[in-house]
Scaffold this motif. Sequence first.
Motif, PDB file in Angstrom:
ATOM      1  N   MET A   1       0.899  -1.336  -0.121  1.00 32.27           N
ATOM      2  CA  MET A   1      -0.227   0.080  -0.022  1.00 32.27           C
ATOM      3  C   MET A   1       0.845   1.301   0.111  1.00 32.27           C
ATOM      4  SD  MET A   1      -3.384   0.776   2.617  1.00 32.27           S
ATOM      5  CE  MET A   1      -2.387   0.381   3.844  1.00 32.27           C
ATOM      6  N   LYS A   2       0.471   2.251  -0.672  1.00 32.86           N
ATOM      7  CA  LYS A   2       1.088   3.566  -0.842  1.00 32.86           C
ATOM      8  C   LYS A   2       0.244   4.840  -1.086  1.00 32.86           C
ATOM      9  CE  LYS A   2       4.590   5.930  -3.766  1.00 32.86           C
ATOM     10  NZ  LYS A   2       5.347   5.868  -5.051  1.00 32.86           N
ATOM     11  N   ILE A   3       0.728   5.777  -0.149  1.00 35.94           N
ATOM     12  CA  ILE A   3       0.061   6.963  -0.361  1.00 35.94           C
ATOM     13  C   ILE A   3       0.788   7.976  -0.654  1.00 35.94           C
ATOM     14  CG2 ILE A   3      -1.204   8.509   0.973  1.00 35.94           C
ATOM     15  CD1 ILE A   3      -2.131   6.485   2.833  1.00 35.94           C
ATOM     16  N   SER A   4       0.484   8.749  -1.596  1.00 29.15           N
ATOM     17  CA  SER A   4       1.412  10.025  -2.243  1.00 29.15           C
ATOM     18  C   SER A   4       0.541  10.996  -2.445  1.00 29.15           C
ATOM     19  CB  SER A   4       1.891   9.423  -3.758  1.00 29.15           C
ATOM     20  OG  SER A   4       1.035   9.037  -4.684  1.00 29.15           O
ATOM     21  N   SER A   5       1.285  12.374  -2.538  1.00 32.77           N
ATOM     22  CA  SER A   5       0.564  13.436  -2.817  1.00 32.77           C
ATOM     23  C   SER A   5       1.554  14.740  -3.443  1.00 32.77           C
ATOM     24  CB  SER A   5       0.012  14.168  -1.526  1.00 32.77           C
ATOM     25  OG  SER A   5       1.069  14.520  -0.699  1.00 32.77           O
ATOM     26  N   HIS A   6       2.426  14.134  -4.062  1.00 32.22           N
ATOM     27  CA  HIS A   6       3.552  14.828  -4.863  1.00 32.22           C
ATOM     28  C   HIS A   6       3.043  15.078  -6.206  1.00 32.22           C
ATOM     29  CE1 HIS A   6       6.265  15.158  -1.302  1.00 32.22           C
ATOM     30  NE2 HIS A   6       6.044  13.823  -1.200  1.00 32.22           N
ATOM     31  N   PHE A   7       2.073  15.923  -6.245  1.00 29.29           N
ATOM     32  CA  PHE A   7       1.548  16.099  -7.651  1.00 29.29           C
ATOM     33  C   PHE A   7       0.737  17.866  -7.410  1.00 29.29           C
ATOM     34  CE2 PHE A   7      -1.162  12.821  -6.007  1.00 29.29           C
ATOM     35  CZ  PHE A   7      -2.095  13.425  -5.649  1.00 29.29           C
ATOM     36  N   ASP A   8       0.460  18.190  -8.514  1.00 27.74           N
ATOM     37  CA  ASP A   8      -0.511  19.462  -8.580  1.00 27.74           C
ATOM     38  C   ASP A   8      -1.358  19.521  -7.589  1.00 27.74           C
ATOM     39  OD1 ASP A   8      -1.909  21.777  -9.065  1.00 27.74           O
ATOM     40  OD2 ASP A   8      -2.071  21.546 -11.136  1.00 27.74           O
ATOM     41  N   ALA A   9      -1.322  20.362  -6.648  1.00 22.51           N
ATOM     42  CA  ALA A   9      -2.526  20.657  -5.588  1.00 22.51           C
ATOM     43  C   ALA A   9      -2.444  19.340  -4.707  1.00 22.51           C
ATOM     44  CB  ALA A   9      -3.886  20.798  -6.289  1.00 22.51           C
ATOM     45  N   GLY A  10      -1.559  18.447  -4.638  1.00 28.90           N
ATOM     46  CA  GLY A  10      -1.590  17.341  -3.604  1.00 28.90           C
ATOM     47  C   GLY A  10      -1.225  17.755  -2.091  1.00 28.90           C
ATOM     48  N   SER A  11      -1.987  17.338  -1.320  1.00 25.51           N
ATOM     49  CA  SER A  11      -1.753  17.749   0.065  1.00 25.51           C
ATOM     50  C   SER A  11      -2.116  16.804   1.200  1.00 25.51           C
ATOM     51  CB  SER A  11      -2.303  18.965   0.438  1.00 25.51           C
ATOM     52  OG  SER A  11      -2.039  19.583   1.629  1.00 25.51           O
ATOM     53  N   ILE A  12      -1.158  15.955   1.816  1.00 23.01           N
ATOM     54  CA  ILE A  12      -1.726  15.226   2.989  1.00 23.01           C
ATOM     55  C   ILE A  12      -0.477  14.950   3.856  1.00 23.01           C
ATOM     56  CG2 ILE A  12      -1.245  12.892   2.097  1.00 23.01           C
ATOM     57  CD1 ILE A  12      -4.453  13.953   4.260  1.00 23.01           C
ATOM     58  N   GLU A  13      -0.753  14.459   5.224  1.00 24.61           N
ATOM     59  CA  GLU A  13       0.443  14.095   5.976  1.00 24.61           C
ATOM     60  C   GLU A  13       0.034  12.538   6.371  1.00 24.61           C
ATOM     61  OE1 GLU A  13       1.254  16.511   9.303  1.00 24.61           O
ATOM     62  OE2 GLU A  13       1.827  18.309   8.028  1.00 24.61           O
ATOM     63  N   VAL A  14       0.927  11.724   6.231  1.00 22.91           N
ATOM     64  CA  VAL A  14       0.659  10.333   6.520  1.00 22.91           C
ATOM     65  C   VAL A  14       1.373  10.033   7.858  1.00 22.91           C
ATOM     66  CG1 VAL A  14       1.176   7.991   5.815  1.00 22.91           C
ATOM     67  CG2 VAL A  14       0.774   9.690   3.968  1.00 22.91           C
ATOM     68  N   VAL A  15       0.448   9.500   8.734  1.00 19.34           N
ATOM     69  CA  VAL A  15       0.798   9.031  10.134  1.00 19.34           C
ATOM     70  C   VAL A  15       0.907   7.611   9.943  1.00 19.34           C
ATOM     71  CG1 VAL A  15       0.076   9.101  12.664  1.00 19.34           C
ATOM     72  CG2 VAL A  15      -0.259  10.997  11.119  1.00 19.34           C
ATOM     73  N   GLN A  44      -2.646   3.589  -3.417  1.00 18.51           N
ATOM     74  CA  GLN A  44      -2.359   2.625  -4.162  1.00 18.51           C
ATOM     75  C   GLN A  44      -2.279   1.446  -3.392  1.00 18.51           C
ATOM     76  OE1 GLN A  44       0.529   3.478  -7.573  1.00 18.51           O
ATOM     77  NE2 GLN A  44       1.119   5.185  -6.377  1.00 18.51           N
ATOM     78  N   GLY A  45      -2.621   0.057  -4.165  1.00 13.06           N
ATOM     79  CA  GLY A  45      -2.441  -1.157  -3.640  1.00 13.06           C
ATOM     80  C   GLY A  45      -3.684  -1.560  -2.568  1.00 13.06           C
ATOM     81  N   ALA A  46      -4.690  -0.895  -2.860  1.00 10.55           N
ATOM     82  CA  ALA A  46      -5.886  -1.229  -1.640  1.00 10.55           C
ATOM     83  C   ALA A  46      -7.328  -1.748  -2.511  1.00 10.55           C
ATOM     84  CB  ALA A  46      -6.330  -0.003  -0.975  1.00 10.55           C
ATOM     85  N   ALA A  47      -7.014  -2.444  -3.544  1.00 13.83           N
ATOM     86  CA  ALA A  47      -7.984  -2.699  -4.575  1.00 13.83           C
ATOM     87  C   ALA A  47      -8.905  -3.603  -3.880  1.00 13.83           C
ATOM     88  CB  ALA A  47      -7.659  -3.072  -5.968  1.00 13.83           C
ATOM     89  N   GLU A  96     -14.898   5.800   4.814  1.00 11.51           N
ATOM     90  CA  GLU A  96     -14.806   4.294   4.774  1.00 11.51           C
ATOM     91  C   GLU A  96     -15.138   4.002   3.474  1.00 11.51           C
ATOM     92  OE1 GLU A  96     -15.833   2.203   8.788  1.00 11.51           O
ATOM     93  OE2 GLU A  96     -17.606   3.654   8.389  1.00 11.51           O
ATOM     94  N   HIS A  97     -13.931   3.143   2.787  1.00 17.40           N
ATOM     95  CA  HIS A  97     -14.332   3.180   1.406  1.00 17.40           C
ATOM     96  C   HIS A  97     -13.787   1.709   0.755  1.00 17.40           C
ATOM     97  CE1 HIS A  97     -13.444   4.297  -3.224  1.00 17.40           C
ATOM     98  NE2 HIS A  97     -14.987   3.925  -3.187  1.00 17.40           N
ATOM     99  N   VAL A  98     -14.520   1.098  -0.270  1.00 19.43           N
ATOM    100  CA  VAL A  98     -13.713  -0.217  -0.754  1.00 19.43           C
ATOM    101  C   VAL A  98     -13.205   0.301  -2.058  1.00 19.43           C
ATOM    102  CG1 VAL A  98     -13.746  -2.642  -1.385  1.00 19.43           C
ATOM    103  CG2 VAL A  98     -14.950  -1.672   0.534  1.00 19.43           C
ATOM    104  N   PRO A  99     -11.924   0.692  -2.545  1.00 16.16           N
ATOM    105  CA  PRO A  99     -11.653   0.795  -3.727  1.00 16.16           C
ATOM    106  C   PRO A  99     -11.791  -0.092  -4.889  1.00 16.16           C
ATOM    107  CG  PRO A  99     -10.102   1.513  -2.085  1.00 16.16           C
ATOM    108  CD  PRO A  99     -10.806   0.733  -1.710  1.00 16.16           C
ATOM    109  N   LEU A 100     -12.339   0.203  -5.895  1.00 19.18           N
ATOM    110  CA  LEU A 100     -12.483  -1.097  -6.985  1.00 19.18           C
ATOM    111  C   LEU A 100     -11.474  -0.982  -8.002  1.00 19.18           C
ATOM    112  CD1 LEU A 100     -16.273  -0.491  -7.693  1.00 19.18           C
ATOM    113  CD2 LEU A 100     -15.188  -1.857  -6.054  1.00 19.18           C
ATOM    114  N   ALA A 101     -10.224  -0.382  -7.830  1.00 16.88           N
ATOM    115  CA  ALA A 101      -9.266  -0.488  -8.463  1.00 16.88           C
ATOM    116  C   ALA A 101      -7.815  -0.104  -7.719  1.00 16.88           C
ATOM    117  CB  ALA A 101      -9.172   0.647  -9.642  1.00 16.88           C
ATOM    118  N   GLY A 102      -6.660  -0.353  -8.370  1.00  9.93           N
ATOM    119  CA  GLY A 102      -5.401  -0.294  -7.474  1.00  9.93           C
ATOM    120  C   GLY A 102      -4.782   0.974  -7.238  1.00  9.93           C
TER     121      GLY A 102
END
Length: 375
Positions: A1-15, A44-47, A96-102
């Motif tokens: 699993m991966k979380i990223s925000s290094h793109f235009d307007a991306g913004s988050i802090e991962v704990v 990513q990686g949570a399909a 709370e969400h079940v992603p339907l893609a990777g």
Amino acid sequence: MKISSHFDAGSIEVVQFDDFSDIQLKIRQDNAASFAQWFYFRLQGAAYQPCTLRFLNAGECAYPQGWQDYQAMASYDRVNWFRVPTTYDGQTLTIEHVPLAGSVYYAYFEPYSYEQHLNLIGQAQSSGLCDVSSLGSTIEDRDIDLLTIGHEVESDLKIWIIARQHPGETMAEWFVEGLLNRLLDPQDPTSRLLLDSATFYIVPNMNPDGAIHGNLRTNAAGANLNREWNAPSADKSPEVLAVRQKMLETGVDLFLDIHGDEALPYVFTAGSEGVPSYDERIARLETLFKEQLQLACPDFQDEIGYPKQEKGQAELTWATAWVAEQFRCLAFTLEMPFKDNANLPDDDFGWNGQRSLRMGEAALSPILAVLRHLR
């Protein structure tokens, strides 16, 4: 699993993100100010995994009341956005969400990227009806784009429209896109009548630096542009300084400042009743404009909004108040919701880019209605 925000307007802090059922996040502050509310990131990686994403500091954000009855937005392709189940307990915001893609994106509201902004500018210019110019540069040397549409003769009425002083209020640029789509349509009779006697000056994005940083409310220097209008400076708020100077050159007969409101689930306007020069003529124009906007787009209402100010109590640091007082003209702040429009709710999409776009299209009708009364 991966979380990223290094793109235009991306913004988050991962704990913490080692457990699908307990992904812990924090909403990041603006790059040079303490405002926090905007988020936009990729998971990513949570399909097909039941994911629980907790924003631990939601209760400490700029507008915690904005989380009540709020549903976050998600997209697999960054084109089609939808709402996902979201709850708020007074401190933590939980998706709370079940992603339907990777790969899936989550955002506070449907983004409007800088690439979209540049495309919008290019498409407007390609119409043959629009002149594109730069009013100057932002703190980080990005262009402050101005679209001029009309004959630019002295007798023309001068219509000014600005958007995204607060960069996280992306619905404002969606609004401008809709307005431009209609205004630049040579087959639209409303547009043709307007351009017979009016020139439009439109700034689709007042704050491109803040937009790219993923800020909610401020520019790269930490300035809230909608508190800079009485005395803007080149080192803190060059965006306002440049736009204000152009207004002083052209004059203003009607002004719209387009925004989004975090807390109120309605579309509404705020007028200039608090400025010293407010009078019956402006009051009548305000009433006519609002009546015609409600007819043109039933998403708009005039019962719920900000409290009206007493005459003389307006803050002239705000764009609408400064313009109204400086030019003795009809001036409005138009607000759209981050949540949904409670009068016409949509469980799947809430308020979104397309509804903001339609509001922009509709706005030409009340402008036409008041046009001959502006002077």
